[in-house]
Design an enzyme around this catalytic site. Sequence first.
Site, PDB file in Angstrom:
ATOM      1  N   GLY A 239       0.721  -1.283   0.057  1.00 21.37           N
ATOM      2  CA  GLY A 239      -0.003   0.108  -0.122  1.00 21.37           C
ATOM      3  C   GLY A 239       0.832   1.279  -0.108  1.00 21.37           C
ATOM      4  O   GLY A 239       0.376   2.340   0.126  1.00 21.37           O
ATOM      5  N   GLU A 273       4.621  -6.219   1.602  1.00 20.10           N
ATOM      6  CA  GLU A 273       4.194  -6.688   0.410  1.00 20.10           C
ATOM      7  C   GLU A 273       3.877  -5.760  -0.511  1.00 20.10           C
ATOM      8  O   GLU A 273       2.738  -5.327  -0.924  1.00 20.10           O
ATOM      9  CB  GLU A 273       2.850  -7.538   0.611  1.00 20.10           C
ATOM     10  CG  GLU A 273       2.760  -8.481   1.770  1.00 20.10           C
ATOM     11  CD  GLU A 273       1.560  -9.152   2.083  1.00 20.10           C
ATOM     12  OE1 GLU A 273       0.296  -8.542   1.592  1.00 20.10           O
ATOM     13  OE2 GLU A 273       1.343 -10.325   2.684  1.00 20.10           O
ATOM     14  N   GLY A 275       3.487  -3.325  -4.027  1.00 22.71           N
ATOM     15  CA  GLY A 275       3.710  -3.863  -5.323  1.00 22.71           C
ATOM     16  C   GLY A 275       3.857  -2.498  -6.228  1.00 22.71           C
ATOM     17  O   GLY A 275       4.852  -2.204  -6.959  1.00 22.71           O
ATOM     18  N   ARG A 276       2.645  -1.731  -6.120  1.00 22.19           N
ATOM     19  CA  ARG A 276       2.624  -0.569  -6.609  1.00 22.19           C
ATOM     20  C   ARG A 276       3.902   0.582  -6.404  1.00 22.19           C
ATOM     21  O   ARG A 276       4.358   0.763  -7.847  1.00 22.19           O
ATOM     22  CB  ARG A 276       1.324   0.186  -6.241  1.00 22.19           C
ATOM     23  CG  ARG A 276       1.012   1.657  -6.882  1.00 22.19           C
ATOM     24  CD  ARG A 276       0.128   2.466  -6.182  1.00 22.19           C
ATOM     25  NE  ARG A 276      -0.988   1.721  -5.801  1.00 22.19           N
ATOM     26  CZ  ARG A 276      -2.391   1.828  -6.276  1.00 22.19           C
ATOM     27  NH1 ARG A 276      -2.161   2.059  -7.538  1.00 22.19           N
ATOM     28  NH2 ARG A 276      -3.131   0.967  -5.985  1.00 22.19           N
ATOM     29  N   ARG A 312      -7.296   1.451 -15.154  1.00 25.17           N
ATOM     30  CA  ARG A 312      -7.173   2.227 -14.049  1.00 25.17           C
ATOM     31  C   ARG A 312      -8.216   3.454 -14.124  1.00 25.17           C
ATOM     32  O   ARG A 312      -9.118   3.744 -13.224  1.00 25.17           O
ATOM     33  CB  ARG A 312      -6.126   2.369 -13.531  1.00 25.17           C
ATOM     34  CG  ARG A 312      -4.907   1.117 -13.160  1.00 25.17           C
ATOM     35  CD  ARG A 312      -3.827   1.448 -12.451  1.00 25.17           C
ATOM     36  NE  ARG A 312      -4.439   1.709 -10.801  1.00 25.17           N
ATOM     37  CZ  ARG A 312      -4.128   2.992 -10.561  1.00 25.17           C
ATOM     38  NH1 ARG A 312      -3.872   4.180 -11.380  1.00 25.17           N
ATOM     39  NH2 ARG A 312      -4.709   3.088  -9.290  1.00 25.17           N
ATOM     40  N   TYR A 316     -11.413   3.236 -11.814  1.00 21.04           N
ATOM     41  CA  TYR A 316     -11.254   4.106 -10.436  1.00 21.04           C
ATOM     42  C   TYR A 316     -11.102   5.558 -10.689  1.00 21.04           C
ATOM     43  O   TYR A 316     -10.752   6.447  -9.807  1.00 21.04           O
ATOM     44  CB  TYR A 316      -9.995   3.751  -9.664  1.00 21.04           C
ATOM     45  CG  TYR A 316      -9.509   2.195  -9.594  1.00 21.04           C
ATOM     46  CD1 TYR A 316     -10.220   1.400  -8.816  1.00 21.04           C
ATOM     47  CD2 TYR A 316      -8.616   1.480 -10.389  1.00 21.04           C
ATOM     48  CE1 TYR A 316      -9.995  -0.057  -8.670  1.00 21.04           C
ATOM     49  CE2 TYR A 316      -8.173   0.201 -10.185  1.00 21.04           C
ATOM     50  CZ  TYR A 316      -9.110  -0.445  -9.382  1.00 21.04           C
ATOM     51  OH  TYR A 316      -8.792  -1.759  -9.144  1.00 21.04           O
ATOM     52  N   CYS A 353     -15.428   0.718 -27.566  1.00 22.98           N
ATOM     53  CA  CYS A 353     -16.863   1.190 -27.608  1.00 22.98           C
ATOM     54  C   CYS A 353     -17.324   1.568 -26.012  1.00 22.98           C
ATOM     55  O   CYS A 353     -18.420   0.958 -25.681  1.00 22.98           O
ATOM     56  CB  CYS A 353     -17.603   0.314 -28.421  1.00 22.98           C
ATOM     57  SG  CYS A 353     -16.999   0.667 -30.012  1.00 22.98           S
ATOM     58  N   GLU A 354     -16.784   2.307 -25.256  1.00 23.57           N
ATOM     59  CA  GLU A 354     -17.563   2.981 -24.039  1.00 23.57           C
ATOM     60  C   GLU A 354     -16.849   4.265 -23.623  1.00 23.57           C
ATOM     61  O   GLU A 354     -15.818   4.591 -24.219  1.00 23.57           O
ATOM     62  CB  GLU A 354     -16.895   1.878 -23.014  1.00 23.57           C
ATOM     63  CG  GLU A 354     -17.502   0.530 -22.875  1.00 23.57           C
ATOM     64  CD  GLU A 354     -17.451  -0.179 -21.552  1.00 23.57           C
ATOM     65  OE1 GLU A 354     -17.756   0.775 -20.608  1.00 23.57           O
ATOM     66  OE2 GLU A 354     -17.296  -1.352 -21.468  1.00 23.57           O
ATOM     67  N   TYR A 382      -0.487  -2.463 -11.740  1.00 23.81           N
ATOM     68  CA  TYR A 382      -2.163  -2.690 -12.231  1.00 23.81           C
ATOM     69  C   TYR A 382      -2.489  -2.221 -13.546  1.00 23.81           C
ATOM     70  O   TYR A 382      -3.424  -1.871 -13.720  1.00 23.81           O
ATOM     71  CB  TYR A 382      -3.128  -2.002 -11.056  1.00 23.81           C
ATOM     72  CG  TYR A 382      -2.522  -2.739  -9.792  1.00 23.81           C
ATOM     73  CD1 TYR A 382      -3.006  -3.832  -9.296  1.00 23.81           C
ATOM     74  CD2 TYR A 382      -1.904  -1.861  -8.798  1.00 23.81           C
ATOM     75  CE1 TYR A 382      -2.588  -4.384  -8.048  1.00 23.81           C
ATOM     76  CE2 TYR A 382      -1.517  -2.090  -7.547  1.00 23.81           C
ATOM     77  CZ  TYR A 382      -2.121  -3.532  -7.227  1.00 23.81           C
ATOM     78  OH  TYR A 382      -1.438  -4.020  -5.795  1.00 23.81           O
TER      79      TYR A 382
HETATM   80  N1  LLP Z   1      -0.787  -6.944   0.052  1.00 25.66           N
HETATM   81  C1  LLP Z   1      -2.334  -7.302   0.018  1.00 25.66           C
HETATM   82  C2  LLP Z   1      -3.077  -8.307   0.897  1.00 25.66           C
HETATM   83  C3  LLP Z   1      -3.242  -6.549  -0.854  1.00 25.66           C
HETATM   84  O1  LLP Z   1      -4.429  -6.942  -1.079  1.00 25.66           O
HETATM   85  C4  LLP Z   1      -2.461  -5.518  -1.993  1.00 25.66           C
HETATM   86  C5  LLP Z   1      -3.133  -4.994  -2.902  1.00 25.66           C
HETATM   87  C6  LLP Z   1      -1.021  -5.656  -1.732  1.00 25.66           C
HETATM   88  C7  LLP Z   1      -0.258  -6.260  -0.804  1.00 25.66           C
HETATM   89  C8  LLP Z   1      -0.425  -4.697  -2.635  1.00 25.66           C
HETATM   90  O2  LLP Z   1      -0.534  -3.260  -2.528  1.00 25.66           O
HETATM   91  P1  LLP Z   1       0.327  -2.252  -3.057  1.00 25.66           P
HETATM   92  O3  LLP Z   1       1.707  -1.962  -2.593  1.00 25.66           O
HETATM   93  O4  LLP Z   1       0.407  -2.707  -4.590  1.00 25.66           O
HETATM   94  O5  LLP Z   1      -0.442  -1.065  -2.997  1.00 25.66           O
HETATM   95  N2  LLP Z   1      -6.110  -2.627  -8.968  1.00 25.66           N
HETATM   96  C9  LLP Z   1      -6.044  -1.476  -8.004  1.00 25.66           C
HETATM   97  C10 LLP Z   1      -5.304  -1.741  -6.702  1.00 25.66           C
HETATM   98  C11 LLP Z   1      -5.525  -3.044  -5.902  1.00 25.66           C
HETATM   99  C12 LLP Z   1      -4.906  -3.408  -4.810  1.00 25.66           C
HETATM  100  C13 LLP Z   1      -5.380  -4.783  -4.124  1.00 25.66           C
HETATM  101  N3  LLP Z   1      -4.486  -4.987  -3.043  1.00 25.66           N
HETATM  102  C14 LLP Z   1      -5.593  -0.391  -8.464  1.00 25.66           C
HETATM  103  O6  LLP Z   1      -5.056  -0.285  -9.903  1.00 25.66           O
HETATM  104  O7  LLP Z   1      -5.284   1.046  -7.815  1.00 25.66           O
END
Ligand code: LLP
Length: 423
Positions: A239, A273, A275-276, A312, A316, A353-354, A382
């Site tokens: 997150g 954890e 990701g983003r 995205r 969102y 087409c949206e 994502y």
């Molecule tokens: N751990 C868990 C349990 C999660 O649910 C998530 C993301 C992460 C780690 C990784 O979070 P990050 O570091 O990437 O923020 N598709 C959406 C985001 C969905 C996030 C889902 N869970 C978007 O494009 O913003």
Amino acid sequence: MNAFEYRNGHLYCEDVSLSQLAEEHGTPLWVYSENKFLDEFRALRDAFAECDPVICYSVKANSTLQILKSLNAAGSSFDVVSGGELYRVDKAGADTTRVVFAGVGKTDDEIRSALEKNILMFNVESEAELDAISRIAGEMGVTGPVALRLNPDIDAKTHAKTTTGKKGNKFGMDIERHNELAAKVLADPHLELRGIHMHLGSPILTTDPYEAAARRAGEVIAELRSKGHEISWVNLGGGFGLSYRNDEAPAYSTYAKVIVPHIKAAGCRLALEPGRSIIGNACVLVSRVIYTKREGGKLFVIQDGAMNDLMRPAMYDAFHRVWPVSTDVPLPTDCEADSIPGCEKTDVVGPVCESSDYFAKDRQLPPLERDDLLATYSAGAYGTCMSSNYNSRPRAAEVLVNGSDVKVIRRRETYDDLIAHEM
Ligand code: LLP
């Protein structure tokens, strides 16, 4: 590092011109800077070094095999949420004994394959899941390593669709139940309680929610230990913020400052954890203008990237910077400014087409014409992993840049690929 930079009015990824890449590989095209995501990974690890963290890159953010391989070589571990992601991590050559597995709906097959691969722990999201892991571990004659995913009821102030740590979200189990849940694990010979897990949402641009979660985690650990549990891991999820606009995300060290003291005081190992924040700004999506038109008092730029590629904005209302690959107008600090010299208010849309198929709305952009190239920024997280074949559009190619080296890491899909699985 700044992975994407203009040189004499032309955008480069590391030492490679994006126009040249578009010429050679076509558009739309995902272009990654390998050094950028590796730098992010190392910066995060260094910021939390005092806790000797296990960084489990969150595969859901971008699961392209070569990216997993590259992060694995840099020492990353992985967070997965499905059997498919675990398969990818295994294929990337990773050590699955450092993998964590979250998700509210793990199937028996997924649990079995995770136990076979000897993962570090399941982030368990319900009592029914504890029962399933126990049953399957019992059948296999092994012990299921678990972390209780607790819902701490903390408002991380994210988009409503990406908040997870508030009461009423589907994730985890109420934090007030930790004693009862831990006792259940302790009484079960097929389960081992390794830790607790919390993930608050994504992206989180302030540190307060993490401070609150780390403090709560410390309290829960202390209480469980006082009841005789040998519990050693705190996993605070992902997150961490990403600067989609301009430096709005706090530095990793700012998050670490509020988290590390609580983890050290608890005497626990820390798992994260992310990701983003690792992969997000290591990629732009390059697209080519097909047409421009003025209708209904608006200027539309129609380009060959679409919501099936980058979902995205449609899903969102997410903001992504969009700017021409070749231009004399410098990329502004504030891409949402009402007026930028040399620019005009423009909607950048795709061919799907949206009406929700857009990358930018009412954005000040330099003049654009057919065949011009556009870069849509912050597309690494994502992006590809949420792309689809909607409107029977083949998925775009992905290229990885390191210095002046270019590798195609996913080839462009063909029309034959579109029907390959149909009988
Ligand atoms: N751990 C868990 C349990 C999660 O649910 C998530 C993301 C992460 C780690 C990784 O979070 P990050 O570091 O990437 O923020 N598709 C959406 C985001 C969905 C996030 C889902 N869970 C978007 O494009 O913003």
